[in-house]
Structures are given as structure tokens and as C-alpha cells.
Design an enzyme around this catalytic site. Structure first.
Site, PDB file in Angstrom:
ATOM      1  N   GLU A 264      18.111  20.050  25.113  1.00 68.58           N
ATOM      2  CA  GLU A 264      19.196  19.106  25.362  1.00 68.58           C
ATOM      3  C   GLU A 264      20.595  19.724  25.339  1.00 68.58           C
ATOM      4  O   GLU A 264      21.483  19.257  26.039  1.00 68.58           O
ATOM      5  CB  GLU A 264      19.142  17.980  24.314  1.00 68.58           C
TER       6      GLU A 264
ATOM      7  N   SER B  76      -7.781 -13.236 -24.295  1.00 68.41           N
ATOM      8  CA  SER B  76      -7.830 -12.483 -25.555  1.00 68.41           C
ATOM      9  C   SER B  76      -7.130 -11.138 -25.486  1.00 68.41           C
ATOM     10  O   SER B  76      -7.251 -10.335 -26.417  1.00 68.41           O
ATOM     11  CB  SER B  76      -9.296 -12.260 -25.954  1.00 68.41           C
TER      12      SER B  76
END
Length: 752
Positions: A47, A322
Site C-alpha cells: 500500500e 447446607s
């Protein structure tokens, strides 16, 4: 700046879960570390070869492009640098001379504010890939299922090509055209010397396997939790997601592999339970050393709308059953109330208007603390909570981050220890992690940014060790089948819990390194006959410990300083008295544990024929002997009589004695077991229902006398049940023994 897609990362930076951005784009922000040298070299060579030397615009390229465009030589080109492309992506303009000038000016501004690598990062976050996919990280995950830094040279080059023509080079739809373009660019990069010839040759041989995939969707409940928290924080600070900051995602503490395995184990396990009416589960795994949450499964299937899969079972407030008992016993140890061998009553008992029962509806008479905890007996736990105090217990839970308990504290009573309060899985796991850390509580960590909080000492290290020692001796449910593998299985301490109505099943385990919590049930609150912590939740707990390799590495908890041994009476667990021939070894906390002498047997003066006993007032000068009799509490005595258990009975007191004996203390008065104080009884007028009267009396009581509203009803033996049919209204029941000691209760009677 376009908004980024919210992303939740694993501890190592891998993407766990991603969402569409507010403008419905897959725009996953890439960090600088995602820009690999291969990606950087490819992008710059393709690019903008002079990217690292120009100030945002390339004057020579502009002049060359202008000449080509004016003279018509070759294809028309705009000579855009990477920085100019970023400017166009950020602020799209019309393709005119004025628009190009604005683009160039913006590029110069970007170069002034950002480094070259940050500009590359912006470009790779914004570049389009067709449809609603933007950014190289989105493309890498959606088309290859991997982050950019995991991609090969061929895959990297492919992703740099697609933005040139996203509609015609879409991966998975136009792979033939994309393959040709990829190979063309690979050869060009080879000719330019960007990559070695051998690497180019290998990349050309690699097949193109890109196809559209689903974005990562692990840990959906935690992801939603973290993103919502970030959005709230962003609204408060008026900020937004940054596309250039290094913190481009919410980095959680989760381990990707463990999270995926935990989700699969949970989902498959719940599928097998579906015929039993059990549809959901939640799992939480915590590293004890760092307090980091490494696996977070909020439900068996997040997408299962029929079974409310989007409910977060980690945060849902449920009855803990419990599971709070170990914490209660640890606090009681620290206050000197109990030690492991201390014997507790396990008989039918009324605590005011509260009358607890064991899970299996049976009583054992008297049991040691370690047996009461190992078998999760309810009645002994309520006895200990009554001694400790509900306020003390709930206060410590509040310090451990139990928010619902903190709010409910003024209304909580003795039923708290049996699940009569609200708690979440994350609160319970945090509490058990404190047991694993010598009694020191620290909040759980959900993100890498969370700091380890200052420890809060909930219990002493010796107390935590004693509870851990008891919980680690429970029989594992997986060993009878796979006993041959037991040497390679991790050793853990664990506890189960089942809520009232079998609506919630819990199992929580820990070793030195990890704490794992499991909940199973239905988010709608429906109970199931098979839903118990031991039978349903514990197998999944051990699957997690075994399959996820949460091994203790051979390390286990060592007895800490401040803990010692002593001999105690084998019958009571107390310091031996003069009548305690059977003694056992027990742990204790010097200077803290109870040192009262055992009185499980009492010396009684009886006549030569054994028919009467004497107190100190009526003791004769001769003709008596000294005999030891069990010194049971009235409740235990009543239980043994009701069960037909043999025991020595103390002879009645000398009837000729005119004085009340010195040991006839008020607490020796009969305790009314039925009816329950302050309870409401509804009797059917069409039936022959009656109200039962039953009591527990001292060992020397031979007869009790029942009264209803101060009217004599009947004389009876202490263990005999008496039945009456009272009129509707408030009813006072009185019970007096043959020593003149009296107890009253009041109940409300209604008739249908």
C-alpha cells in the site's frame, strides 16, 4: 471515531466473546501486538512503500499520479498513502480535488498526533472487508477463526488483498478469484525481496480455506456482565470505546481452554439430567492464589430460551442449603465452643417455635462435630448456631461479601444455617476460597485490571484447617467405579447442599490451588425429586476437577501453628473428668477451646436395694452406695426412651426428703416437644384429629402432669404421648414434673 465492537478477552488476550458495534458492524479492535512483522511488511510493501519516511503525504507519488491522470498514461491513481486512507476512512469525502486536499490536511494532522504504528493500527481497525466486517482482527476471526498474530504468510497476504475489492474478493464466496489475486501478490512480494523465496514457495502451495465463521461466543454471561459494567462506566465518564488504545478489549481473568471445557462438561451433563426434570447448571472456578476467576458458566446453554438460559446462575440468589455449615463450625471453633470430637445432640428439639429436622428425617442421638459436618446433619448445626448467635454468624457472612444476607440480617433466625437466607454461587465460592486461604477472605477478580483486595480475617488458620481436614475425608462418589485411577485424582475438600423442596443442589470443593463451585436446578424454581447436592451436583464437581486438571500437585494443607492435640472423653469430646475411662485424641486451640471437665456421668447416692436416690440433704449415715449414671440432657433422654435404646435410669429421689434438691435447677424443668410454641394448629371438625402432648424430662423424673388452660388433663410417664382435642382459640399447655418444675407454651388452635 467509529465505535468499536465490545470485546471480552481471555487472560492471554485471546477473544472470548464479541458483540456487534452500536452501528451493527463487526469492528473488533486490534492491539499493536496483533500487527505482526509479516502483516506490517505486507501492508507497507503493498500500500505505501515509503510509509515510514513521509509525513503523511508522498509528494513524489502525488506528482507522478497527477502526471499519469493528466496524460492518461496507465490506470488512474490517487497516490493515497496509508495515512491518507485512514483519514478517508475516518471522515469519508467526495472524490474531488477539494475532498483530496481535505484528506491530505487530515493526514498531516494524524501524523502529528499518532505514531506510525498507531496509524497502522487505525488503518487495520477500519479497513473494510465486505458486508458488515471491518478491521483485520474481525476478518481474521470471522474468516480463519484465529487472531491476526496466528495467521500464516499466505493467510496474512490474503487479508491485505480483500479491502482492494471487498465485493468481488469476499472470502468464502469468491475464493477462486481471491486465490488468484493472493498468488499474484505473493509472487510480486517475492520479486521485491520482501520475504524469502522459500517462504513464498510454501505460501503458494497453501490452499485457501477461508470461509465465514461465527464470532467467538465463550463465557456469554461474564461477557455481558463486563460489557454492561463498562458501558455504565462510559456513560458516567462520557467516554467511548477507543480504537487506538492498547486496552482494546475487556481482558478477563478467564483461561480460554478451561472455559471451553467447563462449558462443554456442563452442557453435556445437564442434557443427561433432562429426563429427571433438571434443566440448568452454573459453574465457577477460582484460582485461590490470585483470586482470579478462570471459568464462568452462568447456565448450561445461553441460547436455551425455553429454560431461561440467559439467566446468570453465578449471580442468581438462591437458598444455599447446607453449604454454610463449614463456616459456622469454623466460627464456633474460634470461640472455643466446639472441637472436632465434641459431641452434639442430634435429637428432636424445639428452638422456641422452630423445630428443625435432618434431611433424612432421622436422628442419631449424639454425634461428634466431625460426623455432624461430614453427614451434614441439621439439628446439631442449629444447636451450634444457637450458642454462637445468629447476629455473629450473619455479621461474618456480610464481611465475606454476602450482600443479600447483609440486607436480610435483622429478619434472619436459626433457619439461616439450613438455607433460610439468600446467597449466590459467587458468594459461596468466595467463602470457600477463604477456607482454602487459611480463613482470609478476598473478593474475586473478574478482569486483569481488578486488584487483589486486602485480606479480611473471617476465621483463624487453625479453624480453617480443622474444617478442611474434615471435609477432605468424605467418601468420593467417583472412586467406587474408578478406584484404580485414585492415585492420579486430585485431593479436595468438598461440601454439598440441598435447599428446601429440592430446588437447588450445590457442591463446592477446593484444594490449595483451586476452588470450584457447582449449582444445579431450574431457574423457574421448580423442585425435582432427584435434585440433591450429593447425587446430582457432586459428580459434575469431580468431572471438573478431574478433566480440567485442577490438580494440587501433591501439596496439601499442613497443620498450622496454634493448633495442638489433647486427650478428650470419647463419649462427650470434653476434657476428661474422673469418670472418663475411654479417651481419644482431638485437636484443640490452646487458650481458646473449652476446658470444662466432662460430666457425661454423674455419681448418685442410692439405697442398698437401688430403689431410691439421695441428695446431700437426705443422705443417710450408712446403707447407701455410690453409683455412676449417664447424665443425659432431657431431649437426649426422651429420644433414647422413644427409640427403646437401653440406658441406665437414675432411681427416683428419696420421697421422704422434704427439701428441694440443690441440683434441681430451672433448666431441668420438662421441655415441651409437642406442641411447638407459638405455632398454629388447624384441626378438621369432621375428623377425629387430636393435638399431641409430648415432653422431655430429666433422668430422675417418673411422672409428669399435663394441663390445658390451667385445667388438669392427665398424669403420664415422661416419655408417654398424651392426646387432647381442644376448642378453637389460644391454648396454654403446661407440663409439671414430680419435682414441681413447670414449663408453659402457647399455641393457636383453629377448626375447619
Amino acid at each position: 471515531m467509529p465505535p468499536a465492537s465490545p470485546v471480552v478477552l481471555a487472560a492471554d488476550g485471546a477473544v472470548l466473546h464479541a458483540y456487534l458495534s452500536p452501528d451493527q458492524k463487526w469492528r473488533l479492535p486490534a492491539a499493536l501486538r496483533d500487527i505482526t512483522p509479516t502483516l506490517r511488511q505486507t501492508l507497507v510493501a503493498k500500500e505505501d512503500r515509503w510509509f515510514y519516511w513521509h509525513p503523511g503525504i508522498n509528494p513524489l507519488a502525488l506528482l507522478k499520479a497527477a502526471g499519469n491522470n493528466v496524460l492518461g498514461n496507465g490506470r488512474r491513481t490517487g497516490a493515497s498513502t496509508i495515512t491518507m486512507q485512514v483519514a478517508r476512512l475516518l471522515e469519508p469525502k467526495e472524490r474531488t480535488v477539494a475532498g483530496k486536499l481535505q484528506e491530505m490536511l487530515r493526514a498531516l494532522q494524524l501524523e502529528a498526533h499518532y505514531s506510525k504504528d498507531e496509524i497502522l493500527q487505525l488503518y487495520l481497525n477500519l479497513v473494510p472487508y465486505g458486508s458488515n466486517v471491518e478491521g483485520v482482527k474481525s476478518a481474521a476471526l470471522l474468516y480463519y477463526g484465529q487472531p491476526p498474530h496466528y495467521l500464516s504468510l499466505a493467510q496474512t497476504v490474503t487479508l491485505t488483498i480483500v479491502p482492494n475489492n471487498p465485493s468481488r474478493l469476499t472470502p468464502g464466496r469468491h475464493n477462486a478469484a481471491l486465490l488468484a489475486a493472493r498468488n499474484r501478490w505473493l509472487r510480486r512480494l517475492g520479486d521485491q525481496g520482501v520475504f524469502p523465496a522459500k517462504d513464498i514457495e510454501n505460501a503458494l502451495q497453501e490452499p485457501l480455506l477461508a470461509q465465514r465463521r461465527a464470532v467467538p461466543q465463550l463465557a456469554p454471561h461474564l461477557a455481558r456482565r463486563l460489557v454492561q459494567a463498562q458501558l455504565r462506566a462510559a456513560r458516567q465518564s462520557a467516554s467511548s470505546f477507543s480504537m487506538t488504545a492498547e486496552a482494546v478489549g475487556l481482558r478477563s481473568t478467564l483461561i480460554r481452554g478451561k472455559q471451553a471445557k467447563a462449558e462443554a462438561l456442563t452442557r453435556n451433563y445437564v442434557r443427561r439430567l433432562a429426563p429427571l426434570g433438571i434443566t440448568q447448571a452454573a459453574v465457577l472456578v477460582v484460582n485461590n492464589r490470585t483470586r482470579a476467576v478462570e471459568a464462568y458458566v452462568g447456565s448450561a446453554d445461553f441460547r436455551d430460551a425455553f429454560h431461561q438460559g440467559q439467566v446468570d446462575g453465578i449471580r442468581a440468589v438462591r437458598s444455599p442449603g447446607s453449604t454454610l455449615k463449614p463456616f459456622l463450625y469454623a466460627l464456633a471453633v474460634d470461640r472455643g465452643l466446639v472441637t472436632p470430637k465434641r459431641v452434639l445432640p442430634d435429637v428432636p428439639t424445639s428452638f422456641g417455635s422452630y423445630r428443625p429436622e435432618n434431611f433424612d428425617k432421622r436422628c442419631n442421638g449424639e454425634v461428634t462435630l466431625e460426623r455432624a459436618l461430614a453427614y451434614s446433619l441439621n439439628i446439631p448445626a442449629v444447636h451450634v448456631l444457637e450458642q454462637l448467635g445468629v447476629g455473629t454468624f450473619t455479621g461474618q457472612l456480610s464481611r465475606a461479601g454476602f450482600r443479600t444476607v447483609g440486607r436480610q440480617a435483622p429478619q434472619l433466625g436459626l433457619s439461616t444455617i439450613l438455607g433460610g437466607c439468600g446467597a449466590s454461587l459467587e458468594e459461596l465460592v468466595g467463602l470457600y476460597a477463604a477456607l482454602a486461604n487459611g480463613g482470609r477472605y478476598q473478593p474475586l477478580r473478574w478482569t486483569a485490571a481488578d486488584s487483589i483486595g486486602k485480606p479480611v480475617a473471617l476465621m483463624s488458620e487453625p479453624a480453617a484447617f480443622l474444617i478442611t481436614d474434615i471435609l477432605s475425608q468424605l467418601v468420593r462418589p467417583d472412586l467406587p467405579v474408578g478406584y484404580e485411577n485414585s492415585l492420579r485424582l486430585p485431593r479436595i475438600a468438598w461440601k454439598t447442599g440441598t435447599s428446601y423442596g429440592r430446588r437447588d443442589a450445590w457442591s463446592i470443593g477446593y484444594n490449595r490451588h483451586y476452588t470450584v463451585g457447582v449449582w444445579l436446578g431450574n431457574f423457574g424454581g421448580q423442585g425435582a425429586a432427584a435434585l440433591t447436592g450429593t447425587d446430582v451436583a457432586t459428580p459434575l464437581l469431580f468431572d471438573l476437577f478431574n478433566d480440567l486438571s485442577y490438580n494440587d500437585g501433591g501439596e496439601w494443607f499442613a497443620p498450622p501453628a496454634g493448633l495442638d492435640f489433647r486427650l478428650v472423653c470419647g463419649v462427650s469430646g470434653q476434657v476428661p473428668g474422673p469418670h472418663c475411662p475411654d479417651q481419644v485424641m482431638d485437636y484443640f486451640l490452646p487458650g481458646i477451646s473449652d476446658t470444662r471437665r466432662c460430666e457425661h456421668q454423674r455419681e448418685v447416692l442410692v439405697s442398698a436395694d437401688g430403689r431410691v436416690s439421695f441428695c446431700r440433704v437426705c443422705q443417710p449415715e450408712a446403707g447407701y452406695r455410690r453409683v455412676l449414671y449417664p447424665n443425659f440432657s432431657p431431649e437426649v433422654l426422651a429420644f433414647k426412651a422413644a427409640q427403646g435404646l437401653p440406658h441406665a435410669v437414675r432411681p427416683p429421689h428419696n420421697p421422704a426428703c422434704a427439701l428441694v434438691r440443690a441440683d434441681d435447677a430451672p433448666d431441668q424443668a420438662p421441655r415441651i416437644l409437642s406442641p411447638t410454641p407459638n405455632a398454629e394448629y388447624v384441626l378438621d371438625a369432621r375428623d377425629s384429629q387430636q393435638l399431641q402432648l409430648r415432653c422431655a424430662a430429666a433422668a430422675d423424673v417418673r411422672q409428669v402432669y399435663w394441663y390445658a388452660n390451667d385445667q388438669f388433663v392427665q398424669a403420664a410417664a415422661p416419655t408417654e404421648a398424651v392426646f387432647i382435642r381442644p376448642a378453637a382459640g389460644v391454648l396454654k399447655i403446661s407440663c409439671a414434673d414430680d419435682h414441681g418444675r413447670n414449663t408453659n407454651v402457647r399455641v393457636l388452635v383453629e377448626t375447619l
